[in-house]
Design an enzyme around this catalytic site. Sequence first.
Site, PDB file in Angstrom:
ATOM      1  N   GLU A 291       0.823  -1.213   0.000  1.00 46.55           N
ATOM      2  CA  GLU A 291       0.000   0.000   0.000  1.00 46.55           C
ATOM      3  C   GLU A 291       0.855   1.260   0.000  1.00 46.55           C
ATOM      4  O   GLU A 291       0.504   2.264  -0.627  1.00 46.55           O
ATOM      5  CB  GLU A 291      -0.973  -0.001   1.180  1.00 46.55           C
ATOM      6  CG  GLU A 291      -1.913  -1.205   1.245  1.00 46.55           C
ATOM      7  CD  GLU A 291      -2.747  -1.406  -0.015  1.00 46.55           C
ATOM      8  OE1 GLU A 291      -2.856  -0.481  -0.844  1.00 46.55           O
ATOM      9  OE2 GLU A 291      -3.290  -2.515  -0.192  1.00 46.55           O
TER      10      GLU A 291
ATOM     11  N   TYR B   9      -1.986  -7.539 -11.430  1.00 48.58           N
ATOM     12  CA  TYR B   9      -1.094  -7.632 -10.274  1.00 48.58           C
ATOM     13  C   TYR B   9       0.114  -8.523 -10.610  1.00 48.58           C
ATOM     14  O   TYR B   9       1.209  -8.035 -10.845  1.00 48.58           O
ATOM     15  CB  TYR B   9      -1.847  -8.190  -9.069  1.00 48.58           C
ATOM     16  CG  TYR B   9      -2.913  -7.265  -8.532  1.00 48.58           C
ATOM     17  CD1 TYR B   9      -2.642  -6.398  -7.471  1.00 48.58           C
ATOM     18  CD2 TYR B   9      -4.198  -7.259  -9.067  1.00 48.58           C
ATOM     19  CE1 TYR B   9      -3.618  -5.545  -6.966  1.00 48.58           C
ATOM     20  CE2 TYR B   9      -5.182  -6.412  -8.583  1.00 48.58           C
ATOM     21  CZ  TYR B   9      -4.888  -5.559  -7.532  1.00 48.58           C
ATOM     22  OH  TYR B   9      -5.851  -4.713  -7.042  1.00 48.58           O
TER      23      TYR B   9
END
Length: 543
Positions: free
Chosen positions: A333, A407
Amino acid sequence: MHVLRNTLLFILMLLPQVIFAQNLPTRADTLRGSITPERAWWDLNYYHLSVEVFPETQSIQGKNLVCYQVKEPAQTLQIDLQQPLNITAVKQDGVELSFKREGAAHFILLQKSQEKGAFNELEIFYEGKPKVAVRPPWDGGITWQKDSNGKHFIANSNQGIGSSIWWPTKDHPADEVDSMLISVTIPKDLMDISNGRLRKVDENETTKTFHWFVSNPINDYGVNISIGDYVHFGEEYEGEKGTLTMDYFVLRENLKRAEKQFQDARKMMEAFEHWFGPYPFYEDGFKLIEVPYLGMEHQSAVTYGNGYQNGYLGRDLSGTGWGLKFDFIIIHEAGHEWFANNITYRDVADMWIHESFTNYSESLFLDYHFGKEAGQEYVRGTRMNIANQSPIIGIYGVNRRGSGDMYYKGGNMLNTLREIIGDDEKWRSILRGLNEEFYHQTVSTRQVENYISQQVGVDLRPFFDQYLRESNLPVLEYYYSDERTLRYRWTSCVSGFDMPVDVKIGKENIRLTPTTEWNEMQIANPSDLEVDPDFYVSIIKMR
C-alpha cells in the site's frame, strides 16, 4: 422429448448472448467512466470537504466547497453522489441552484455566466446513510465497527465503487484537485486521521472537528477518514528531499505491536526512494493508520489492517518463503504512493499502472534488503496466481478495469522488461524517471509505454501489446533442423512481436532475438533449450 431437447439447445445457444448483454456498458457506466461534456469544461482547483459523522446512526451530513476554473463557457456542471446519500442544496454566490439527478450523476444548472479563465465556487450540501462496506476494500463504502474497548472504529474504502459513495465530487480520475481541506466532526472521545497535515482541532461541547490540509494534488479515491480511539507515535526520516515526518496512528491496545511491526515503514521508504526516487509528498508527510479492514493506499494516509503479521494476513503469496520477510500491506500500500498517488491513471481501464508497478515493488523491496535473487524468486513465485484468461487493460470510458492479472502478471511483465534491458542501473533510472516525468500527473498507458520505449531506445509497443492487451503468453517454439542448426520463432503472439530472450543450451548462455518468422542459428553442442526463468514466456520443443 424432441421439444425439450430443442428448448435446451436454444437456451445453450442464447446463453452467451445473454452473458454478453449483461456485460455491455450501461448509461450509468458512461456517466461515471467518461469525461462527459458536463465534466470537460471545468478544471478542479480546490475542495473544502466538511463532514460530520454520526456513529450511532451510521449517517453523515456535510458540505463540499468546489473551486474550479472555467476552461470553456458552459452552464451545466456534473457532480457525482451515490445513493442512498442525497444532495439537499447547491449554491453559487449565495444563490440556490436547481439540478437534475440521473443515478449518481447530478447535473447542476448554473445561473451565473461562466467566463473562460474565471475561478468560481459551488457549495454542495448533502446528508444520509452511506453504503456500508460488505467486504472492504473490494466492496467499498464505510466500515462501522467498534474496538475491543467498545469505542467506535470507522473508515472508508472506495477505490472501485468511487469516492462519490460518501461525498459529492467530480468522480473521475482524469481531473485531480490541486489542494484540499478536509474538516471532520466526530464525537469528542475519538480522533479523525485524514490526508495531509493537521492544521487545527476545534473543541466543541460534545464533538471535535479535525482540519486536515492536503497541499499536493490528490485523486478522489485517495481521500479518507479514519476514526478511532487512536494513540500516536512517529519518527523522522532523512530522505532524498530532506526530513520526512512519518506518523503512525493505532488503536491503544495495539501500540506495542505496532511499534515493532511498523519498523517496516522505514525500510520501505529507504528501498522505494532508492528505486523510485523521492517520496512524492514530503509537504504532506507520511502516515500509517490502523483501520477495521485490510488496508488501502490513501495518499499520505496509508491505511493498515494486516493484523500485525508478516505476509498477506500471514500468508506468503509467492510460496517461496520470501513473502514472510515483510508486512505485505505496509510495503504494497505504501508503494502506491509512487504508483497510484504520484502517477495516477487517467482512466480506470489503465489500472495496471497502479497495480503492476506496485506489485513489482514488493520484489524490489526484497531486492534492496535481501539481494536480487530474493526479489527474483519472489516475483517468479507469484506466477501461480496468474490466470492468463483476459487482458490486463480494461474498457475505456465506462469505468471498466481489466483483469486481476494486472497484479502478478503485470509484475512479471515488468521483471521481464528489466531482463530485456539487462542493465539494472538503467532500469532503476527508468523507474525513477517515470516518477519525475509524470510527477503529480494523471497519465495514460501510451504515455508510460512511450516514455519507457524512449529511454530504452527500442519500440516496445509489440511487447506491451502482448502483455497488456492479449491474454495469452508468447510461446517460444524451437527445434533442430539438423545436428547443429537451431530453428526458433515466437508464436501465440501479436504481429511484429520480436522480444529478445535469454536461453541456456547445454552450458552456454545465449541471447536469442526471435521474430514471428523462423530464425536459425548454428549451435556447437546442441541440446534442449532452457529459457532464463526471469523471462515470463512459454516454451515448446517441436518434433
